[in-house]
Design a protein around this motif. Structure first.
Motif, PDB file in Angstrom:
ATOM      1  N   THR A 199     -20.876 -39.083  13.597  1.00  0.00           N
ATOM      2  CA  THR A 199     -19.566 -39.697  13.793  1.00  0.00           C
ATOM      3  C   THR A 199     -19.443 -40.251  15.211  1.00  0.00           C
ATOM      4  N   VAL A 235     -18.803 -44.218  16.223  1.00  0.00           N
ATOM      5  CA  VAL A 235     -17.665 -44.688  17.022  1.00  0.00           C
ATOM      6  C   VAL A 235     -18.152 -45.373  18.291  1.00  0.00           C
ATOM      7  N   THR A 277     -17.677 -49.032   9.383  1.00  0.00           N
ATOM      8  CA  THR A 277     -17.547 -47.641   9.835  1.00  0.00           C
ATOM      9  C   THR A 277     -16.190 -47.027   9.479  1.00  0.00           C
ATOM     10  N   ILE A 309     -14.737 -43.428  10.827  1.00  0.00           N
ATOM     11  CA  ILE A 309     -13.660 -43.442  11.815  1.00  0.00           C
ATOM     12  C   ILE A 309     -12.436 -42.719  11.284  1.00  0.00           C
ATOM     13  N   HIS A 367     -12.761 -39.012  11.349  1.00  0.00           N
ATOM     14  CA  HIS A 367     -12.566 -38.460  12.684  1.00  0.00           C
ATOM     15  C   HIS A 367     -11.090 -38.424  13.055  1.00  0.00           C
ATOM     16  N   THR A 419     -11.813 -46.004  19.447  1.00  0.00           N
ATOM     17  CA  THR A 419     -11.389 -46.728  18.256  1.00  0.00           C
ATOM     18  C   THR A 419     -10.139 -47.564  18.509  1.00  0.00           C
ATOM     19  N   VAL A 445     -19.343 -42.434  23.889  1.00  0.00           N
ATOM     20  CA  VAL A 445     -18.313 -43.407  23.532  1.00  0.00           C
ATOM     21  C   VAL A 445     -17.784 -44.072  24.798  1.00  0.00           C
TER      22      VAL A 445
END
Length: 285
Positions: free
Chosen positions: A49, A53, A88, A92, A95, A162, A275
């Protein structure tokens, strides 16, 4: 613990062993969150995950930059980001559903879903919507200081990857300024990086007697581990670690000139660090 280049075994005895042990990710219950609204235990995030992201953030911020620099229109950037979201979306959304705070969860999911229709909004609605998604970013950023666990901070750092680019594109679509939001995101991601700098340690697969019998540098098998822990060596939480087992040059219980970079990079992929790293590559450009 010294860091630097290390001569591999093949340069000495004609062989190099490297066996990846893999990853151990522990789900840790968060303490109570001192924030308004419904809270629930934050959940550990799997590496897949986080990587998904990070890849989305890198692509989305690069498209936004290209629109700002004239390489494409903001409409083209929006379309490309929508393609990345489509690839994705399930990851996303899973999450975002795991976020510990209801406000952050609701605003992030809401804007991720509605972003697909932004091209259909009239300008007045685009402006209101852009302000709303900007508020979502500032909410997530403000919650960072309110939560007390690494697990919860990790969740929020990932969520910024995100919602951040969506807010920037929305503001550009609405003909609103983006500089202040961009600066806020840079500061937020820098804080994420600082919080999740890997802490590393090594354990040789020999007893103390070995060093008495071998006082000179020698090659031994050892475990090399890095984990996101900003206050080493106080690992009150383990949100994920990365370990390799390989032959290295040691002297009296200490690795000699060991290159930690690969293990550190593996550790970064288990926290919001990667990220933040992906986002900052383009936000600072």
């Amino acid at each position: 613990m010294e860091r630097g280049p290390i001569k591999r075994r093949g340069m000495w005895r004609g062989g190099w062993r490297r066996r990846l042990l893999g990853t151990v990710t522990a789900a840790v219950l968060a303490t109570g969150l001192a924030v308004p609204g419904t809270a629930r235990p934050a959940q550990a995030v799997d590496a897949g995950t986080i990587i998904a992201v990070a890849q989305f953030a890198q692509a989305a911020y690069s498209y936004f930059n290209s629109a700002e620099d004239g390489g494409m229109t903001i409409e083209e950037a929006t379309s490309r980001i929508l393609v990345e979201i489509g690839r994705t979306r399930d990851t996303i959304m899973a999450h975002l559903d795991a976020l510990a705070t209801a406000e952050a969860r609701a605003c992030a999911e809401h804007h991720l879903l509605e972003f697909a229709d932004i091209e259909e909004f009239p300008l007045s609605l685009k402006q209101r919507w852009a302000q709303d998604v900007t508020s979502c970013v500032t909410l997530i950023n403000s919650l960072w200081g309110a939560v007390s666990t690494l697990t919860a901070k990790n969740q929020l750092g990932i969520a910024l990857g995100t919602v951040g680019p969506i807010a920037l594109v929305a503001r550009a679509q609405a003909r609103l300024g983006t500089t202040e939001l961009k600066n806020l995101l840079i500061g937020a991601f820098e804080r994420v990086q600082q919080r999740f700098v890997p802490y590393c340690h090594a354990t040789p697969n020999v007893t103390e007697v070995y060093w008495e019998m071998n006082p000179y540098p020698s090659w031994v098998d050892a475990w090399y581990t890095c984990a996101p822990a900003p206050e080493p060596p106080y690992w009150s939480e383990n949100i994920g670690s990365y370990t390799v087992y390989e032959m290295g040059l040691w002297s009296w219980g200490t690795p000699v000139n060991y290159n930690w970079q690969a293990v550190m990079d593996g550790s970064k992929r288990h926290s919001a660090y990667v990220v933040a790293e992906s986002a900052l590559t383009h936000l600072r450009a």
